[in-house]
Design an enzyme around this catalytic site. Structure first.
Site, mmCIF file in Angstrom:
data_model
loop_
_atom_site.group_PDB
_atom_site.id
_atom_site.type_symbol
_atom_site.label_atom_id
_atom_site.label_comp_id
_atom_site.label_asym_id
_atom_site.label_seq_id
_atom_site.Cartn_x
_atom_site.Cartn_y
_atom_site.Cartn_z
ATOM 1 N N HIS A 134 0.951 -1.177 0.096
ATOM 2 C CA HIS A 134 0.060 -0.084 -0.071
ATOM 3 C C HIS A 134 0.833 1.098 0.004
ATOM 4 O O HIS A 134 0.227 2.416 0.105
ATOM 5 C CB HIS A 134 -0.782 0.043 1.196
ATOM 6 C CG HIS A 134 -1.951 -0.907 1.079
ATOM 7 N ND1 HIS A 134 -2.939 -1.003 0.115
ATOM 8 C CD2 HIS A 134 -2.387 -1.738 2.175
ATOM 9 C CE1 HIS A 134 -3.651 -2.157 0.402
ATOM 10 N NE2 HIS A 134 -3.594 -2.480 1.582
ATOM 11 N N SER A 164 -15.275 2.216 4.052
ATOM 12 C CA SER A 164 -14.799 0.934 4.105
ATOM 13 C C SER A 164 -13.711 0.876 5.153
ATOM 14 O O SER A 164 -13.611 -0.057 5.937
ATOM 15 C CB SER A 164 -14.239 0.292 2.653
ATOM 16 O OG SER A 164 -13.847 -0.685 2.854
#
Length: 328
Positions: A134, A164
């Site tokens: 990430h 989310s």
């Protein structure tokens, strides 16, 4: 016993970066662990030693494929799709590894592998490797950039990313973080691996500079046109579908195997764990898989503010996200 022996003898296990890490700005709020501001981005403290070790020691290969994203942007689905595309000849769809393994096991998360001192597991993978992190582009190991490796990056409407992430992190907390607090932190850029706008822009700019090496996708496009996206992925990856595969419905088989409903229904993704020491079970990666859930959580004022921040941050880049105009 073998994994434990590897961990203890691996000469590239994370060094003790504690002194440096202790000097970095920190924030609390998203998860039980702190986030620290490292090279301009908020990184979970638990991953920082591994990330620093990875930056210094990771050796890319010319045929490596990196599947990258800001967290909660469709990473799990993109991992499944790229892995299924790459291995479609090697494994029949009714006996595919994705039926018994979580996509994050098939495409390892580099940060966590290094954080556990198990970099040798990445070295042992046969080529071509599909790997994930990430990290923003600026924090990637130099070897990835110097070899000009192929990168696939997926982004998503920041409003859905926030929702989310809020649900995901609340599963790791004894008490849920109030949504209003999460919203404020997100708007300020304080979210794991954030700010999101700088993260997305780094890959957007690379995709415009090197479109043959950096494929920039939107989660919403993947939902709207999975057939077109899967074909586009295969072309970019260098393993396009043949006319015979088109006729035989292989593209549709890939989409079916990697569909949200299919993956969510598998036993490994209901109760399995990526790591026995990790608090969450694999079902945490399969909540709704849709676009627009932000409308169930945000007031009109919140929407206006976050859209405004996004528009301001992306101004002049040629990039739009969410409902901020036509897609590029």
């Amino acid at each position: 016993m073998e994994p434990r022996e590897k961990k203890e003898t691996d000469p590239r296990a994370p060094s003790n970066y504690a002194d440096l890490i202790s000097t970095l700005p920190f924030e609390e709020g998203w998860a039980p662990a702190l986030t620290r501001k490292y090279q301009g981005f908020w990184i979970p403290q638990c991953f920082l030693p591994g990330i620093m070790g990875m930056q210094q020691n990771f050796k890319a290969r010319p045929d490596d494929l990196f599947v990258l994203s800001y967290p909660k942007c469709g990473t799990t689905w993109l991992k499944a799709l790229t892995y299924a595309i790459m291995t479609r000849v090697q494994y029949p769809f009714d006996h595919h590894p994705l039926l018994g393994q979580n996509p994050h096991e098939c495409v390892p998360f580099m940060d966590r592998t290094y954080s556990k001192g198990q970099a040798s597991e990445l070295d042992a993978m046969p080529s071509p490797r599909i790997l994930n992190t990430h990290l923003p582009f600026s924090l990637l190991p130099d070897s990835i950039k110097s070899l000009d490796c192929k990168v696939i990056y997926v982004c998503r409407d920041p409003k859905d990313v926030l929702v989310s992430r809020w649900h995901y992190n609340n599963r790791m907390r004894p008490q849920p973080i109030p949504f209003a607090k999460a919203f404020e932190m997100f708007c300020e850029g304080n979210c794991p691996y954030g700010p999101i706008w700088e993260h997305v822009l780094e890959y957007w700019e690379e995709s415009r500079r090197r479109p043959e090496k950096v494929l920039f996708l939107r989660y919403e496009e993947m939902l709207e046109d999975p057939l077109g996206i899967v074909k586009r992925l295969a072309e970019f990856m260098g393993c396009p579908f043949s006319p015979e595969e088109d006729k035989e419905g292989v593209v549709e088989e890939v989409i079916k195997l990697c569909s949200f409903d299919k993956l969510k229904s598998l036993e490994v993704n209901k109760t399995g764990k990526l790591d026995p020491n990790f608090s969450l079970t694999n079902d945490s990666y399969f909540r709704k898989g849709k676009a627009g859930d932000w409308s169930n959580h945000m007031s009109p004022e919140m929407v206006q503010r976050l859209d405004g921040v996004t528009e301001q941050k992306l101004r002049g880049s040629g990039l739009t996200l969410g409902g901020l105009g036509s897609r590029v």
